[in-house]
Design an enzyme around this catalytic site. Structure first.
Site, PDB file in Angstrom:
ATOM      1  N   ASP A   8       0.712  -1.136   0.077  1.00 49.43           N
ATOM      2  CA  ASP A   8      -0.023  -0.017  -0.099  1.00 49.43           C
ATOM      3  C   ASP A   8       0.801   1.124  -0.112  1.00 49.43           C
ATOM      4  OD1 ASP A   8      -2.119  -1.842   0.145  1.00 49.43           O
ATOM      5  OD2 ASP A   8      -2.687  -1.370   2.356  1.00 49.43           O
ATOM      6  N   ASP A 129     -16.314  -3.493  -1.337  1.00 50.42           N
ATOM      7  CA  ASP A 129     -15.824  -3.488   0.096  1.00 50.42           C
ATOM      8  C   ASP A 129     -17.031  -3.280   1.153  1.00 50.42           C
ATOM      9  OD1 ASP A 129     -13.184  -3.158  -1.271  1.00 50.42           O
ATOM     10  OD2 ASP A 129     -13.243  -1.045  -1.197  1.00 50.42           O
TER      11      ASP A 129
END
Length: 237
Positions: A8, A129
């Site tokens: 990330d 998500d």
């Protein structure tokens, strides 16, 4: 089942956030490309790269992604900050193996159709998500009124070649996860599903390996050392 280390990127660095919230950085590493190469050297066969800066609209980290692509030879799937068909096409042409579309796919499902027709469905993944059983968008800040199984069916019909299912309720907390929402999604679609969120032990990996899950993204647990990567690789099948 592929074991996919998460890289990330935020402000040009490799970070791990708690539940995606800015300011909760627990791990900060200076060189994401070196981190990515390290995972490849240790046996990773796929990398999961997220431009958190792009997702949070803080400015992208595309030059960092370019460095990663130059450094590694394994496939890279990437998401975060992909706001348009042009953004996705740029990444695919740049060498990203598979783009992960989030808000764009849910708000403009036609974009999934267009990209899958141009680049092939296997290169188009949609991120679903889930928070409190509802799909969330815009960096997990806005709720929709649909569930992951509902949207999964829609995205499959539009030509998506895979789904990244993240259980936001467990993301970054290292506390395990409930497998039921994943099983519901797997029953609803026929395309590959990659799971992310709360995977913190080998027992978690073993549990996922008993499902039809195509892969699992692991972040915090690998960086904090609570889960041994090489032992997790034993569950690849």
């Amino acid at each position: 089942m592929f074991i996919m280390p998460a890289v990330d990127i935020k402000n040009g660095k490799c970070v791990q956030l708690v539940q995606g919230k800015p300011g909760t950085e627990q791990i900060v590493l200076e060189n994401p490309a070196e981190v990515a190469k390290g995972w490849e050297d240790r046996g990773a066969s796929v990398l999961h790269v997220i431009d958190l800066g792009g997702a949070l609209e803080e400015g992208g980290n595309i030059p960092v992604v370019e460095d990663i692509l130059k450094k590694v030879s394994i496939p890279v799937q990437m998401g975060g900050g992909i706001r348009s068909i042009d953004d996705a096409a740029h990444l695919l042409n740049m060498g990203v193996d598979r783009v992960i579309l989030g808000t764009l796919a849910i708000q403009e499902p036609e974009a999934v159709e267009t990209l899958s027709q141009e680049f092939g469905s296997q290169r188009i993944m949609v991120a679903l998500d889930s928070k409190d059983s509802q799909v969330v968008v815009r960096g997990w800040t806005e709720k929709t009124n649909q569930t992951a199984p509902e949207l999964g069916k829609t995205m499959e019909e539009k030509g998506a070649g895979g789904i990244l299912f993240t259980n936001v309720d467990h993301e970054g907390l290292l506390g395990g996860f409930k497998v039921e929402p994943l099983l519901e999604l797997l029953e609803s679609v026929n395309i590959p599903v990659v799971y992310s969120g709360g995977v913190s032990t080998l027992e978690d990996v073993a549990l996922l390996s008993q499902t039809d899950c195509y892969g699992v993204v692991i972040g915090s647990a690998l960086y904090k050392g609570t889960l041994n990567f090489e032992k997790a690789l034993d569950y690849e099948k």
